[in-house]
Design a protein around this motif. Structure first.
Motif, PDB file in Angstrom:
ATOM      1  N   SER A  52      -2.864  -1.495  13.613  1.00 30.01           N
ATOM      2  CA  SER A  52      -2.445  -0.996  11.839  1.00 30.01           C
ATOM      3  C   SER A  52      -1.434  -1.495  11.456  1.00 30.01           C
ATOM      4  O   SER A  52      -0.684  -2.461  12.333  1.00 30.01           O
ATOM      5  CB  SER A  52      -2.323   0.390  11.947  1.00 30.01           C
ATOM      6  OG  SER A  52      -1.232   0.803  10.444  1.00 30.01           O
ATOM      7  N   ARG A  66      -7.194  -0.673   1.016  1.00 27.83           N
ATOM      8  CA  ARG A  66      -6.826   0.295   1.624  1.00 27.83           C
ATOM      9  C   ARG A  66      -7.233   1.282   2.412  1.00 27.83           C
ATOM     10  O   ARG A  66      -7.964   2.508   2.539  1.00 27.83           O
ATOM     11  CB  ARG A  66      -6.534   1.796   0.402  1.00 27.83           C
ATOM     12  CG  ARG A  66      -6.088   1.153  -0.741  1.00 27.83           C
ATOM     13  CD  ARG A  66      -6.125   2.584  -1.813  1.00 27.83           C
ATOM     14  NE  ARG A  66      -4.895   1.891  -2.793  1.00 27.83           N
ATOM     15  CZ  ARG A  66      -4.949   2.694  -4.377  1.00 27.83           C
ATOM     16  NH1 ARG A  66      -5.265   3.700  -4.312  1.00 27.83           N
ATOM     17  NH2 ARG A  66      -4.283   2.557  -4.959  1.00 27.83           N
ATOM     18  N   LEU A  87       0.864  -1.194  -0.753  1.00 31.90           N
ATOM     19  CA  LEU A  87      -0.142   0.235   0.339  1.00 31.90           C
ATOM     20  C   LEU A  87       0.958   1.427   0.204  1.00 31.90           C
ATOM     21  O   LEU A  87       2.114   1.437   0.447  1.00 31.90           O
ATOM     22  CB  LEU A  87      -0.589  -0.680   1.115  1.00 31.90           C
ATOM     23  CG  LEU A  87      -1.466  -1.290   1.410  1.00 31.90           C
ATOM     24  CD1 LEU A  87      -2.763  -0.827   3.400  1.00 31.90           C
ATOM     25  CD2 LEU A  87      -2.643  -1.964   0.154  1.00 31.90           C
ATOM     26  N   PRO A 101      -2.818   4.544   7.567  1.00 33.43           N
ATOM     27  CA  PRO A 101      -3.525   3.235   6.707  1.00 33.43           C
ATOM     28  C   PRO A 101      -3.298   2.518   7.983  1.00 33.43           C
ATOM     29  O   PRO A 101      -2.541   2.176   9.387  1.00 33.43           O
ATOM     30  CB  PRO A 101      -2.232   2.735   5.916  1.00 33.43           C
ATOM     31  CG  PRO A 101      -1.434   3.926   5.150  1.00 33.43           C
ATOM     32  CD  PRO A 101      -1.114   4.990   6.276  1.00 33.43           C
ATOM     33  N   THR A 139      -2.553   7.077  -0.114  1.00 28.98           N
ATOM     34  CA  THR A 139      -3.824   7.251  -0.261  1.00 28.98           C
ATOM     35  C   THR A 139      -4.671   8.769  -0.915  1.00 28.98           C
ATOM     36  O   THR A 139      -4.737   9.785   0.208  1.00 28.98           O
ATOM     37  CB  THR A 139      -5.367   6.091   0.656  1.00 28.98           C
ATOM     38  OG1 THR A 139      -4.365   4.975   1.055  1.00 28.98           O
ATOM     39  CG2 THR A 139      -6.374   6.448  -0.143  1.00 28.98           C
ATOM     40  N   ALA A 160       0.492  -0.460   8.922  1.00 28.75           N
ATOM     41  CA  ALA A 160       0.803   0.997   8.329  1.00 28.75           C
ATOM     42  C   ALA A 160       2.318   0.354   8.188  1.00 28.75           C
ATOM     43  O   ALA A 160       3.194   0.168   8.963  1.00 28.75           O
ATOM     44  CB  ALA A 160       0.562   2.139   8.208  1.00 28.75           C
ATOM     45  N   GLU A 211      -7.796   3.499   6.328  1.00 28.91           N
ATOM     46  CA  GLU A 211      -7.475   4.877   6.368  1.00 28.91           C
ATOM     47  C   GLU A 211      -8.422   4.642   7.736  1.00 28.91           C
ATOM     48  O   GLU A 211      -9.476   4.940   8.240  1.00 28.91           O
ATOM     49  CB  GLU A 211      -7.253   5.721   5.741  1.00 28.91           C
ATOM     50  CG  GLU A 211      -6.473   6.692   6.268  1.00 28.91           C
ATOM     51  CD  GLU A 211      -6.715   7.853   5.758  1.00 28.91           C
ATOM     52  OE1 GLU A 211      -5.287   8.819   5.327  1.00 28.91           O
ATOM     53  OE2 GLU A 211      -7.710   8.088   4.884  1.00 28.91           O
TER      54      GLU A 211
END
Length: 740
Positions: free
Chosen positions: A344, A304, A221, A322, A224, A346, A306
Motif C-alpha cells: 500500500s 483510488r 489521494l 487505500p 474515497t 496509503a 482500495e
C-alpha cells in the motif's frame, strides 16, 4: 456495498460449497444464501459449460524462432508449473516440470490466455482467456492432464469474467463477473461532421451521481466514497444528444456492475456470491483467510484503489485502506488470519509493505510499516504457502530488486519481520513472483537482452532458468543483438523531473544526428522499463533511434507524479512530450527535423494530441489504439473502464468542457503531419471508432492518413502474425517519412 446476505443460484444439489474430495482436506465453511435472477442487482450466477478436450501436443500455428514464457503458477509441491507461452504464435496455457524440458499444451484453442492459477489441492488449473483477442474475457479450468476443460464464467459473449484467488483447500475459486451492458442507444453511429461518437458505439444513461469526481487539480489521494447498498444512487434516465453538437454524445453507459462469486470447479456445489457492486470500476478477490471467514478485496477506480476486508458470513466490511495501482494481488492473510500483509501507498509517496493486525472479527488493531525503501515502490508482493516468507520486488528507477523477508522469524514476536535477504537477478525486471512449494519461488523475468522467461529460486540462494524458457541468445536472430538502452533525465518546463530510456540505432557515430521516434507508453500509469521490445528492435534496425520517456502520470516515480496529470494537469503532460522531444535533440542526439511521435492506448491519445498541439514539431506519427475524443471514448468503452477512467481524465458530465478541450478532435484543424492509426477490431477498451474518426477527419482536411485494423485482436495485440504485421507496417511508415 452489498446486499448483505450471501447469494447463490444453484446448479448443484447442496448449499455452500462441497468438499474437494482431497484426503485430509476439510472444506472451507462459506455462507449459503438465496437465489437471484437477472432482475436483481447481481447478474445471475454463472453456470459451468463443459468443453471438449483441447490438450496438446499440437503443432504451432505460427512457429516462432524465440518464444516467451510468463505468468507461472506452481502445483502444491512446486515440482510442476502452469504458465503462459506464445511458442504456438498466441499466448496459450502450458504446463510442465520445473526442472524438465517436456511440456504439454493444455488448451490448444486460439483464444489468448491472460492469467493462470493452480489450485492449492493440485486438482485444477484455472485460467482467463480473451475470446477473439477482445476485452470480454472468460474464466476456465482444466485438470493438469488436460481433461475436464470447462468454462466457469463468462460464457455469455456480452459478459466478462476475471480470475480471483482460490480457497485455501482448493474447493472453490473466486471469479469476478461483469454484467452485460445496457442496450444500444438509438443515437449510436450518429457522427455529425465526422466528429461525434464512433460508428456502432454503445451508449445509455447519464452516469450515476456517485461517480469518482475530479476538480481539475493535481492532489494526493484523499478519502474515497463508493456505492452504498444496491439501489442507492442508481443511474438516471437516458437522454438524447443535442442536435448539431458533435460533442454531445451520451457520456457513459448505464447498467453493468461487478460481482464476485466463489465457484466449485467440480460443479457439485452452487456458486456463492461474496459481493456485488453497481457502477464498479474494479473488484477482485485477492485472498481468503484459511478458515474462510474473511475475504480481501481490491476495488475502486484507477488512482483510488482500495483494499477491503469483509466477513463472508454477513458481507460486513471490517477494514479498508487505500492501495497503489499496479499489480492487482495486493496482499494476503497470515495462516491464522490475525495479520494482513498489504502492499500500500496509503499516506505515503511510495508503496511499502504494511502489517495490519486483525482481531477475531477482522477489524484492525493497528497498522505498521514492515518494509519500505526511500524513493522505491514495492511493486510485487508474494508470500510462501505457509505464509512465513515474503518475496518483495522493489522498483528502482525502472529496474527490479528482489529480497526475501521472514514474516515470523524464529525467536521474535509473531507480528514481526526478519532482516531482508537480497536475491540477485539475471535480468532487469521481475513481472511476477509466486510460491512454488517449500522453500521455492517461481519468477517471471524480462530484460533488455532477452524474451520473457520463468526462473525458479531454491531456498533463496540462486536462480535457475526453467529448461522450457528460451535462452537469452535466442532473443533475436544472429547478427544484430538487441540495443541496451541508456537512461536520460531531464526537467520539464515547469520544473518537474522527467526521465526515460534512449535506444541508439547501431552503426552511427556518437554525435551523428539521427531520425528519432518519441514512443509513449500506455496507462498513463504504466512505466517505461528496460525490457526487450521487439518494436524498438525493429525500429533500430531501420536506422531509427527511439526515446521512450515517462511523462507525468507514469508510475514508478511516486504518487504525486502519478497524480500530476489529473484533470487540467493533462495539458502539462502534453507539454512534457514536447520537452522530451527537445531533450532527445540535445542529449540524444536526435535530428530536430526528423522527429516522429508514437504510442499505444493512452500513448496513442498522446500521439493524436501531440500532432495537433505541436503541429510543427513532428514529421509524422503512429497512434495505436488511442482515444481521439474523450466524450466518445466514455460513450463507447466498457462501463467499468469508464468508471475507472473518470478519475484520471475527468467526469464526462461535470468536466465536459475540460474533456472537450483535452480531446485531439477539438483541434483537428491544426493537424499537419501525416499519420498512421492502428487498432484491434475487437477493442472495447478504446473502441476502433476512436481511430476511424480521426483518420476520416484528417483526410477531409487533406492530410495523409491511413488506418490499419488488426483482425482477431483487442486492445492488446497478442497473435504473433498480427504483432509482426503491426511492427513492420509501423516501421515502414516511420522509415518512409523520416528517411525521406
Amino acid at each position: 456495498m452489498t446486499d448483505g446476505e450471501g447469494l447463490r443460484t444453484g446448479y448443484g444439489p447442496a448449499p455452500g460449497l462441497a468438499p474437494s474430495g482431497t484426503p485430509g482436506s476439510a472444506p472451507v465453511p462459506l455462507p449459503a444464501g438465496r437465489a437471484v435472477d437477472r432482475s436483481g442487482t447481481a447478474d445471475a450466477a454463472p453456470a459451468p459449460v463443459l468443453l471438449p478436450g483441447a490438450g496438446g501436443p499440437q503443432d504451432a500455428v505460427t512457429r516462432l524462432r524465440a518464444h516467451g514464457c510468463w505468468y507461472p503458477s506452481a502445483d502444491p509441491d512446486g515440482t510442476e508449473a502452469a504458465f503462459i507461452c506464445d511458442r504456438g504464435g498466441v499466448p496459450q496455457l502450458w504446463a510442465g516440470p520445473v526442472g524438465g524440458e517436456e511440456v504439454r499444451l493444455l488448451d490448444s484453442s486460439p483464444d489468448p490466455v491472460t492469467e493462470v492459477s493452480w489450485s492449492p489441492d493440485g486438482r485444477w488449473i484455472a485460467y482467463t482467456t480473451a475470446p477473439g483477442g477482445g476485452e470480454h474475457s472468460r474464466v476456465l479450468c482444466v485438470r493438469p492432464d488436460g481433461t475436464g476443460r470447462r468454462i466457469l464464467a463468462g460464457a455469455d459473449p456480452a459478459s466478462s469474467a476475471h480470475l480471483g484467488c482460490w480457497a485455501h483447500d482448493g474447493s472453490a475459486v473466486a471469479v469476478t463477473v461483469a454484467a452485460p451492458p445496457a442496450a444500444v442507444s438509438p443515437f449510436a453511429g450518429r457522427t455529425p461532421s465526422g466528429l461525434g461518437p464512433p460508428d456502432g458505439i454503445l451508449a445509455g444513461a447519464r452516469p450515476a451521481a456517485d461517480w469518482a469526481d475530479r476538480d481539475g487539480r493535481a492532489t494526493l489521494l484523499g478519502a474515497t466514497a463508493y456505492d452504498g447498498a444496491p439501489g442507492t444512487g442508481g443511474a438516471s434516465s437516458a437522454y438524447a444528444a443535442e442536435a448539431g453538437d458533435p460533442f454531445a454524445a451520451p457520456a457513459a453507459r448505464s447498467g453493468g456492475g461487478l460481482s464476485v462469486y466463489l465457484i466449485d470447479p467440480d460443479g457439485l456445489a452452487s456458486p456463492v456470491l461474496l459481493t456485488t457492486e453497481t457502477h464498479a470500476a474494479s473488484l477482485r478477490a485477492c485472498d481468503l483467510s484459511h478458515d474462510g471467514a474473511l475475504v480481501l478485496l481490491r476495488r475502486g477506480p484507477r488512482g483510488r484503489r482500495e483494499a477491503v476486508v469483509r466477513r463472508t458470513a454477513d458481507s460486513a466490511t471490517t477494514f479498508a485502506m487505500p492501495v497503489a495501482d499496479g499489480d492487482p494481488w495486493i496482499g494476503r492473510f497470515s495462516p491464522e488470519g490475525r495479520t494482513l500483509w498489504l502492499r500500500s501507498n496509503a499516506d505515503r509517496e511510495y508503496a511499502a509493505l504494511l502489517e495490519v493486525a486483525l482481531d477475531t472479527g477482522g477489524a484492525s488493531r493497528g497498522v505498521s510499516v514492515a518494509a519500505e525503501r526511500e524513493g522505491s515502490d514495492l511493486e510485487l508482493l508474494a508470500l510462501a504457502h505457509d505464509g512465513r516468507t515474503a518475496a518483495l520486488a522493489w522498483n528502482a528507477q525502472g529496474a527490479s530488486e528482489l529480497e526475501l523477508v521472514e514474516t515470523f522469524p524464529a525467536g521474535q514476536a509473531a507480528d514481526s519481520t526478519g532482516p531482508p535477504r537480497p536475491l540477485a537477478l539475471p535480468h532487469e525486471v521481475v513481472t511476477r513472483v509466486t510460491a512454488a512449494g517449500a522453500g521455492r519461488l517461481l519468477l517471471a523475468l524480462s530484460g533488455s537482452q532477452r524474451r520473457p522467461g520463468v526462473w525458479w529460486a531454491h531456498e533463496g540462494v540462486s536462480l535457475l532458468r526453467t529448461p522450457w524458457s528460451a535462452k537469452d541468445a535466442d532473443a533475436v536472430p544472429p547478427g544484430r543483438p538487441p540495443v541496451r538502452p541508456v537512461p536520460l533525465r531531464l526537467t520539464a518546463r515547469d520544473g518537474l523531473p522527467l526521465s526515460g530510456w534512449y535506444y541508439r540505432a547501431p552503426g552511427r557515430s556518437p554525435g551523428e544526428p539521427a531520425p528519432c521516434v518519441i514512443h509513449l507508453h500506455g496507462g498513463p500509469e504504466e512505466q517505461e522499463r528496460p525490457v526487450f521490445n521487439p518494436l524498438y528492435h525493429e525500429l533500430a534496425g531501420r536506422g531509427l533511434d527511439v526515446f521512450a520517456p515517462d511523462v507525468r502520470g507514469s508510475s514508478g516515480h511516486g504518487r504525486s507524479f502519478v497524480d500530476a496529470d489529473l484533470g487540467a494537469g493533462r495539458f502539462a503532460a502534453l507539454d512534457d512530450v514536447a520537452d522530451c522531444a527537445a531533450h532527445a535533440v540535445t542529449a540524444g542526439p536526435a535530428d530536430p527535423t526528423r522527429l516522429a511521435v508514437m504510442g499505444r492506448s493512452y500513448g496513442g491519445y498522446l500521439t493524436f494530441a501531440s500532432l495537433v498541439w505541436h503541429p510543427d514539431l513532428f514529421r509524422t506519427g503512429v497512434a495505436v489504439c488511442g482515444m481521439s475524443d474523450f466524450l466518445s471514448f466514455f460513450a463507447g468503452t466498457e462501463p467499468w473502464i469508464a468508471e475507472s477512467a473518470a478519475h484520471k481524465y475527468g467526469h464526462p458530465e461535470r468536466d465536459r468542457e475540460l474533456l472537450r478541450a483535452l480531446s485531439p478532435m477539438s483541434r483537428i484543424d491544426a493537424l499537419r503531419a501525416p499519420l498512421l492509426a492502428v487498432h484491434g477490431e475487437h477493442d472495447t477498451n478504446v473502441p476502433p471508432g476512436e481511430s476511424r474518426q480521426f483518420v476520416r477527419a484528417a483526410r477531409e482536411r487533406g492530410v495523409s492518413a491511413e488506418l490499419l485494423t488488426l483482425r482477431d485482436e483487442g486492445h492488446d495485440f497478442l497473435r504473433a502474425d498480427n504483432r509482426r504485421l503491426f511492427r513492420r507496417a509501423a516501421a515502414d511508415w516511420l522509415a518512409r517519412h523520416l528517411h525521406g
